[in-house]
Enzyme design. Structure first.
Site, PDB file in Angstrom:
ATOM      1  N   ARG A  91      -2.780  12.885  -2.747  1.00 34.93           N
ATOM      2  CA  ARG A  91      -3.301  11.699  -2.077  1.00 34.93           C
ATOM      3  C   ARG A  91      -4.733  11.929  -1.580  1.00 34.93           C
ATOM      4  O   ARG A  91      -5.350  11.031  -1.053  1.00 34.93           O
ATOM      5  CB  ARG A  91      -2.390  11.452  -0.907  1.00 34.93           C
ATOM      6  N   ARG A 130       6.416  -7.653  -1.770  1.00 33.87           N
ATOM      7  CA  ARG A 130       7.339  -6.540  -1.551  1.00 33.87           C
ATOM      8  C   ARG A 130       7.845  -6.548  -0.109  1.00 33.87           C
ATOM      9  O   ARG A 130       9.012  -6.269   0.151  1.00 33.87           O
ATOM     10  CB  ARG A 130       6.604  -5.217  -1.845  1.00 33.87           C
ATOM     11  N   ARG A 136       9.750  -3.107   4.028  1.00 35.30           N
ATOM     12  CA  ARG A 136       9.252  -1.775   4.394  1.00 35.30           C
ATOM     13  C   ARG A 136       8.465  -1.858   5.691  1.00 35.30           C
ATOM     14  O   ARG A 136       7.605  -2.724   5.839  1.00 35.30           O
ATOM     15  CB  ARG A 136       8.343  -1.254   3.270  1.00 35.30           C
ATOM     16  N   ARG A 147      -3.769   1.282   5.256  1.00 31.29           N
ATOM     17  CA  ARG A 147      -3.417   2.072   4.065  1.00 31.29           C
ATOM     18  C   ARG A 147      -4.447   1.891   2.964  1.00 31.29           C
ATOM     19  O   ARG A 147      -4.766   2.844   2.236  1.00 31.29           O
ATOM     20  CB  ARG A 147      -2.013   1.702   3.580  1.00 31.29           C
TER      21      ARG A 147
HETATM   22  P1  AMP Z   1       3.916   5.441  -0.432  1.00 28.09           P
HETATM   23  O1  AMP Z   1       5.332   5.018  -0.581  1.00 28.09           O
HETATM   24  O2  AMP Z   1       3.469   6.374  -1.531  1.00 28.09           O
HETATM   25  O3  AMP Z   1       2.968   4.292  -0.240  1.00 28.09           O
HETATM   26  O4  AMP Z   1       3.831   6.316   0.910  1.00 28.09           O
HETATM   27  C1  AMP Z   1       4.177   5.782   2.169  1.00 28.09           C
HETATM   28  C2  AMP Z   1       3.548   6.635   3.271  1.00 28.09           C
HETATM   29  O5  AMP Z   1       4.045   7.978   3.187  1.00 28.09           O
HETATM   30  C3  AMP Z   1       2.041   6.780   3.205  1.00 28.09           C
HETATM   31  O6  AMP Z   1       1.359   5.677   3.799  1.00 28.09           O
HETATM   32  C4  AMP Z   1       1.832   8.082   3.965  1.00 28.09           C
HETATM   33  O7  AMP Z   1       1.961   7.884   5.367  1.00 28.09           O
HETATM   34  C5  AMP Z   1       3.023   8.908   3.511  1.00 28.09           C
HETATM   35  N1  AMP Z   1       2.695   9.694   2.287  1.00 28.09           N
HETATM   36  C6  AMP Z   1       3.209   9.541   1.036  1.00 28.09           C
HETATM   37  N2  AMP Z   1       2.701  10.432   0.188  1.00 28.09           N
HETATM   38  C7  AMP Z   1       1.823  11.187   0.911  1.00 28.09           C
HETATM   39  C8  AMP Z   1       0.960  12.272   0.604  1.00 28.09           C
HETATM   40  N3  AMP Z   1       0.876  12.784  -0.633  1.00 28.09           N
HETATM   41  N4  AMP Z   1       0.206  12.789   1.615  1.00 28.09           N
HETATM   42  C9  AMP Z   1       0.276  12.313   2.860  1.00 28.09           C
HETATM   43  N5  AMP Z   1       1.047  11.277   3.217  1.00 28.09           N
HETATM   44  C10 AMP Z   1       1.821  10.711   2.263  1.00 28.09           C
END
Ligand code: AMP
Length: 194
Positions: A91, A130, A136, A147
Site C-alpha cells: 500500500r 457498496r 462497511r 482513504r
Molecule cells: P481495503 O479493504 O483494502 O480497502 O482496506 C481497508 C483498510 O484496511 C484500509 O483503509 C487500511 O486501514 C487497512 N489496510 C488494508 N491493507 C493495508 C495495508 N497493506 N497497509 C496498511 N493498512 C492496510
C-alpha cells in the site's frame, strides 16, 4: 512454470477486489486481501484487530510494522507455493520494498502488478453503492475522502515504482466486470506462457 505472484493495485472502490476474487478462484491461488484479514481480526476482536481498528475507522493505513509481518507470514504458508494474489498490499513504497526484499531472499519476484484505474467520480459512486449493499464501517463519506487522500499520497507512487521494474500492467476499470475480467485473463494467460 514460475511461481505466479500477482499484485492488485488501484484506489478503493475501483473493483480490484472483485477481479482478484474471480481470478483467484479460476487460477486456484490464494487471494490474500489485507483489508479482509484486518476486518476478520476486527470482528473477532483480536489484539491485532484492536490495534488496527482506529486506523481503519479513520481511513488511514495500519502501521507497516503490523502489516508487513502479517503478509510475510501468510505468503510463507504451504498453500502459497504455486503463487498467490495480493490485494491491498503493498500500500506504499516501503511495503513494496519489504516485499521485494523478502522475495529476493527466496529467489522469487513479483510476476506482475495489475493496476486498475477509473475517473474519481466513478470510484466515489461505486463506493457509495457498496456502502448501501455491504455497510462497511469505513465506507462513510468522511472516511472515503480520507482513504482516497491516503491512496493518492501513499499508494499511487507504487504505480511508477512497479513500472520502473517492468512489471506493471494497466487496466481501465470503467467497463463492466465481465469485460475487465476478459482483459485481465488475457494478460495473465500471456504471463503464464512466459
Ligand atoms: P481495503 O479493504 O483494502 O480497502 O482496506 C481497508 C483498510 O484496511 C484500509 O483503509 C487500511 O486501514 C487497512 N489496510 C488494508 N491493507 C493495508 C495495508 N497493506 N497497509 C496498511 N493498512 C492496510
Amino acid at each position: 512454470m514460475a511461481k505466479l505472484v500477482l499484485i492488485f493495485l488501484g484506489p478503493p472502490g475501483v473493483g480490484k477486489g472483485t477481479q482478484a476474487t474471480k481470478l483467484a478462484a479460476d487460477l486456484k491461488l490464494p487471494h490474500i486481501s489485507t483489508g479482509d484479514i484486518f476486518r476478520d481480526h476486527l470482528k473477532r476482536d483480536t489484539e491485532l484487530g484492536r490495534k488496527a481498528k482506529e486506523y481503519m475507522n479513520a481511513g488511514r493505513l495500519v502501521p507497516d510494522e503490523l502489516t508487513v509481518s502479517l503478509v510475510m507470514d501468510r505468503i510463507g504458508k504451504p498453500d502459497c507455493k504455486a503463487g498467490y494474489i495480493l490485494d491491498g498490499f503493498p500500500r506504499n513504497v516501503k511495503q513494496g520494498e519489504a516485499l521485494e526484499t523478502a522475495l529476493k531472499q527466496r529467489d522469487e519476484r513479483v510476476t506482475a502488478a495489475l493496476n486498475f484505474d477509473a475517473p474519481r467520480q466513478v470510484v466515489v459512486d461505486r463506493i457509495a453503492g457498496r456502502a448501501r449493499k455491504e455497510g462497511r464501517v469505513d465506507d462513510t463519506p468522511a472516511t472515503v475522502t480520507k482513504r482516497l487522500e491516503v491512496y493518492d499520497a501513499e499508494t499511487g507512487p507504487l504505480t511508477p515504482w512497479y513500472k520502473a521494474r517492468g512489471v506493471l500492467h494497466e487496466f481501465d476499470a470503467q467497463g463492466t466486470i465481465e469485460d475487465i475480467y476478459e482483459e485481465l485473463k488475457s494478460v495473465v494467460k500471456r504471463l503464464k506462457a512466459e
